[in-house]
Scaffold this active site. Structure first.
Site, PDB file in Angstrom:
ATOM      1  N   GLU A 198      -6.720   2.395  -2.885  1.00  0.00           N
ATOM      2  CA  GLU A 198      -6.094   3.434  -3.691  1.00  0.00           C
ATOM      3  C   GLU A 198      -4.614   3.109  -3.372  1.00  0.00           C
ATOM      4  O   GLU A 198      -4.012   3.603  -2.263  1.00  0.00           O
ATOM      5  CB  GLU A 198      -6.289   4.750  -3.501  1.00  0.00           C
ATOM      6  CG  GLU A 198      -7.872   5.059  -3.679  1.00  0.00           C
ATOM      7  CD  GLU A 198      -7.939   5.441  -5.355  1.00  0.00           C
ATOM      8  OE1 GLU A 198      -6.831   5.087  -6.121  1.00  0.00           O
ATOM      9  OE2 GLU A 198      -8.980   5.697  -5.787  1.00  0.00           O
ATOM     10  N   LYS A 237      -8.882   7.531   9.961  1.00  0.00           N
ATOM     11  CA  LYS A 237      -7.720   6.878  10.693  1.00  0.00           C
ATOM     12  C   LYS A 237      -6.594   7.534  10.067  1.00  0.00           C
ATOM     13  O   LYS A 237      -5.956   7.202   8.853  1.00  0.00           O
ATOM     14  CB  LYS A 237      -7.475   5.291  10.723  1.00  0.00           C
ATOM     15  CG  LYS A 237      -6.998   4.714  11.985  1.00  0.00           C
ATOM     16  CD  LYS A 237      -5.430   5.139  11.839  1.00  0.00           C
ATOM     17  CE  LYS A 237      -4.410   4.311  11.140  1.00  0.00           C
ATOM     18  NZ  LYS A 237      -2.968   4.897  11.137  1.00  0.00           N
ATOM     19  N   GLU A 279       8.202   1.318  -6.677  1.00  0.00           N
ATOM     20  CA  GLU A 279       8.046   2.474  -6.136  1.00  0.00           C
ATOM     21  C   GLU A 279       8.770   3.105  -5.112  1.00  0.00           C
ATOM     22  O   GLU A 279       9.136   2.544  -4.079  1.00  0.00           O
ATOM     23  CB  GLU A 279       6.364   2.494  -5.572  1.00  0.00           C
ATOM     24  CG  GLU A 279       5.960   3.949  -5.145  1.00  0.00           C
ATOM     25  CD  GLU A 279       4.496   3.892  -4.619  1.00  0.00           C
ATOM     26  OE1 GLU A 279       4.320   3.137  -3.803  1.00  0.00           O
ATOM     27  OE2 GLU A 279       3.832   4.903  -4.941  1.00  0.00           O
ATOM     28  N   CYS A 283       1.426   9.170  -5.246  1.00  0.00           N
ATOM     29  CA  CYS A 283       1.215   7.931  -5.983  1.00  0.00           C
ATOM     30  C   CYS A 283       1.404   8.118  -7.431  1.00  0.00           C
ATOM     31  O   CYS A 283       1.323   7.181  -8.225  1.00  0.00           O
ATOM     32  CB  CYS A 283       0.012   7.558  -5.376  1.00  0.00           C
ATOM     33  SG  CYS A 283      -1.217   8.778  -5.483  1.00  0.00           S
TER      34      CYS A 283
HETATM   35  P1  NAD Z   1       1.017   2.492   4.442  1.00  0.00           P
HETATM   36  O1  NAD Z   1       0.232   1.384   3.771  1.00  0.00           O
HETATM   37  O2  NAD Z   1       2.102   2.167   5.234  1.00  0.00           O
HETATM   38  O3  NAD Z   1       0.172   3.275   5.540  1.00  0.00           O
HETATM   39  C1  NAD Z   1      -1.349   3.978   5.069  1.00  0.00           C
HETATM   40  C2  NAD Z   1      -2.250   3.663   6.299  1.00  0.00           C
HETATM   41  O4  NAD Z   1      -2.434   2.306   6.468  1.00  0.00           O
HETATM   42  C3  NAD Z   1      -1.592   4.467   7.560  1.00  0.00           C
HETATM   43  O5  NAD Z   1      -2.659   5.290   7.928  1.00  0.00           O
HETATM   44  C4  NAD Z   1      -1.301   3.289   8.468  1.00  0.00           C
HETATM   45  O6  NAD Z   1      -1.125   3.539   9.685  1.00  0.00           O
HETATM   46  C5  NAD Z   1      -2.431   2.427   7.895  1.00  0.00           C
HETATM   47  N1  NAD Z   1      -1.971   0.772   8.159  1.00  0.00           N
HETATM   48  C6  NAD Z   1      -0.790   0.166   8.123  1.00  0.00           C
HETATM   49  N2  NAD Z   1      -0.867  -0.961   8.447  1.00  0.00           N
HETATM   50  C7  NAD Z   1      -2.300  -1.361   8.614  1.00  0.00           C
HETATM   51  C8  NAD Z   1      -2.944  -2.417   8.933  1.00  0.00           C
HETATM   52  N3  NAD Z   1      -2.612  -3.727   9.166  1.00  0.00           N
HETATM   53  N4  NAD Z   1      -4.583  -2.307   9.035  1.00  0.00           N
HETATM   54  C9  NAD Z   1      -4.971  -1.311   8.777  1.00  0.00           C
HETATM   55  N5  NAD Z   1      -4.495  -0.012   8.518  1.00  0.00           N
HETATM   56  C10 NAD Z   1      -2.928  -0.060   8.528  1.00  0.00           C
HETATM   57  O7  NAD Z   1       1.471   3.585   3.409  1.00  0.00           O
HETATM   58  P2  NAD Z   1       2.037   4.923   3.563  1.00  0.00           P
HETATM   59  O8  NAD Z   1       3.502   4.652   3.785  1.00  0.00           O
HETATM   60  O9  NAD Z   1       1.402   5.906   4.814  1.00  0.00           O
HETATM   61  O10 NAD Z   1       1.933   5.844   2.250  1.00  0.00           O
HETATM   62  C11 NAD Z   1       2.480   5.687   0.951  1.00  0.00           C
HETATM   63  C12 NAD Z   1       1.667   4.638   0.261  1.00  0.00           C
HETATM   64  O11 NAD Z   1       0.345   5.374  -0.269  1.00  0.00           O
HETATM   65  C13 NAD Z   1       2.570   4.783  -1.447  1.00  0.00           C
HETATM   66  O12 NAD Z   1       2.632   3.532  -1.618  1.00  0.00           O
HETATM   67  C14 NAD Z   1       1.660   5.717  -2.279  1.00  0.00           C
HETATM   68  O13 NAD Z   1       1.652   5.225  -3.420  1.00  0.00           O
HETATM   69  C15 NAD Z   1       0.367   5.357  -1.575  1.00  0.00           C
HETATM   70  N6  NAD Z   1      -0.752   6.266  -2.101  1.00  0.00           N
HETATM   71  C16 NAD Z   1      -1.679   6.026  -2.960  1.00  0.00           C
HETATM   72  C17 NAD Z   1      -2.537   6.821  -3.375  1.00  0.00           C
HETATM   73  C18 NAD Z   1      -3.688   6.718  -4.516  1.00  0.00           C
HETATM   74  O14 NAD Z   1      -4.568   7.416  -4.552  1.00  0.00           O
HETATM   75  N7  NAD Z   1      -3.447   5.534  -5.358  1.00  0.00           N
HETATM   76  C19 NAD Z   1      -2.603   8.099  -2.649  1.00  0.00           C
HETATM   77  C20 NAD Z   1      -1.544   8.269  -1.814  1.00  0.00           C
HETATM   78  C21 NAD Z   1      -0.741   7.548  -1.586  1.00  0.00           C
END
Ligand code: NAD
Length: 451
Positions: free
Chosen positions: A228, A153, A354, A262
């Site tokens: 993550e 997804k 963040e 991240c």
């Molecule tokens: P987000 O949490 O908004 O979305 C991430 C994913 O989750 C998207 O595909 C989104 O559609 C999905 N999602 C959102 N709500 C959901 C729900 N209720 N149920 C299931 N899926 C859902 O994050 P973002 O804004 O896309 O990404 C940024 C974040 O990701 C930052 O906090 C960053 O630090 C983190 N990140 C972490 C790592 C790591 O390895 N630790 C790597 C990359 C990014």
């Protein structure tokens, strides 16, 4: 519903993609379960061979994949090429993991005791927009190697590389339905994956807030989950360090991917005796990062992902507080934001939350204890760096900072053959590294009585 994919550098519509509904997810889970049975029954060597072939097909399409990433995520083309190469390397490494996923023989009386690694079944991999390709592959490559099917997804804003990778899997000869991309919204498609009883494990990469909600839903079903999440990593510069190198490399550690990383070292802690010298050196280093057209190989920093995200980043930089360093950003179309360095304290909002943009805060410290205290004064614990020439201090501080990935005299965080993941609210479980494939299997113990 259609997802509109914008080029963040130009605001042009690159594509429109139908969003998967809960019914689409249900049908995909059924197709995946069917494909998984055949996949798990293949001889391990055959599974490994197909994954290597998939790596080869990705390799043959590296430039195409990289250019898709440039257009949908605004990544500089040099970074996008690295990301596509990372997918290929992960597939190749995971293919080796098929043959290394060995069980144990445990001494017992009256028979033979052995362990097996059984695939979980169908795995849901939910991906953010910041590194759409590598983060997807961190999940799907080891999951496939362990004999699972994967439903991918992608984030709403960046579905194109996921769709293309699923096509390339088919072209490589992976069974139909084994790796499917399901672009859609989080609340609909993402949530349907999390709630579906046919999905055995969720690998979620994204924000800590959404991760907590997903973990709670998985708990109701005792569904396996790897998280993550976010980070607020420290870059600690001690007075005995090579301050020139620490300053020259600091911009990369918080400006790479326009800070949408991240692992971004967005808190720079500098010991007082070298604070002024560090700031003097940091300014030209920040200004030397070329900001502009992501398709130009000379570009070091592209735009932010969206207008809404730019507003969020902007909210961390108060108009009233003059930045210590402020870089350039193009005018006009595109979600541009300049590199920004603030001077502050550990208590500031910008030092605690963040930002996920090209914004760092520099904080002075007196001694080692204070540096560790500030580094740990956050709910996150993903990564970080420390700069010192004292080996004992390097080891002491590395052990004292509560984070999953630390670098001494460098800013590297991610290698596909070393484990990666967060302490505290930065996540749960580990990806990559030698144990990545085993994380997608259940250990089964079998005792065979011998007459
Ligand atoms: P987000 O949490 O908004 O979305 C991430 C994913 O989750 C998207 O595909 C989104 O559609 C999905 N999602 C959102 N709500 C959901 C729900 N209720 N149920 C299931 N899926 C859902 O994050 P973002 O804004 O896309 O990404 C940024 C974040 O990701 C930052 O906090 C960053 O630090 C983190 N990140 C972490 C790592 C790591 O390895 N630790 C790597 C990359 C990014």
């Amino acid at each position: 519903m259609l997802l509109e994919v914008l080029n963040p550098a130009t605001e042009e519509v690159v594509a429109t993609v139908p969003a998967a509904t809960a019914e689409d997810v249900d049908a995909a889970v059924r197709r995946a379960a069917e494909a998984q049975r055949g996949w798990a029954a293949l001889a391990p060597g055959d599974r490994a061979r197909l994954l290597r072939r998939f790596a080869g097909v990705v390799d043959a399409h590296l430039e195409e994949l990289a250019l898709l990433e440039v257009r949908e995520a605004g990544h500089p083309v040099g970074s996008a090429r690295w990301e596509a190469g990372n997918v290929r390397d992960l597939l190749d490494y995971a293919a080796g993991g098929v043959e290394r996923l060995t069980g144990r023989q445990i001494p017992v009386a009256g028979g033979l005791d052995v362990t097996f690694h059984e695939p979980l079944g169908v795995v849901g991999v939910i991906v953010p927009w910041n590194f759409p390709m590598p983060v997807a592959a961190w999940g799907f490559a080891p999951a496939l190697a362990a004999g699972n099917a994967v439903l991918l997804k992608p984030a709403e804003t960046t579905p194109l590389t996921a769709l293309r990778l699923a096509e390339l899997a088919l072209a490589a000869g992976l069974p139909e339905g084994l790796l499917q991309a399901l672009p859609g919204t989080g609340p609909e498609a993402g949530n349907a994956l999390v709630e579906h009883p046919g999905v055995a494990k969720i690998v979620f990469t994204g924000s800590t807030g959404v991760g907590k909600r997903i973990m709670a839903k998985c708990a109701e079903r005792v569904k396996r989950v790897t998280l993550e999440l976010g980070g607020k990593s420290a870059n600690i510069v001690f007075a005995d360090a090579d301050v020139e190198r620490a300053a020259a490399t600091a911009p990369g550690s918080f400006l790479d991917n326009t800070g949408q990383d991240c692992c971004a070292r967005s808190r720079i802690l500098v010991q007082r005796p070298v604070y002024d010298r560090f700031m003097e050196l940091l300014e030209p280093a920040v200004r030397s990062v070329v900001v502009g057209d992501p398709a130009d190989p000379a570009t070091g920093m592209g735009p932010l992902i969206s207008a809404a995200h730019r507003e969020r980043v902007r909210s961390y930089v108060p108009e009233s507080a003059p930045a210590a360093i402020r870089g350039e950003a193009p005018d006009g179309k595109g979600f541009w934001y300049p590199a920004t360095v603030l001077e502050g304290s550990a208590a500031d909002r910008v030092a605690r939350e963040e930002v996920f943009g090209p914004v760092a805060v520099v904080i002075p410290f007196e001694d080692e204890d204070e540096a560790v205290r500030i580094a740990n004064a956050t709910d996150y614990g993903l990564s970080g760096s420390l700069w010192t020439r004292d080996v004992s201090r390097a080891l002491r501080v590395s052990r004292a900072v509560a984070a999953g990935n630390l670098s001494v005299n460098s800013h590297s965080s991610v290698r596909y053959w070393t484990p990666f993941g967060g302490f505290k609210q930065s996540g749960l479980g580990r990806e990559l590294g030698p144990d990545a494939v085993a994380a997608f299997a259940e250990v089964k113990n079998v005792f065979v009585a011998v007459e």
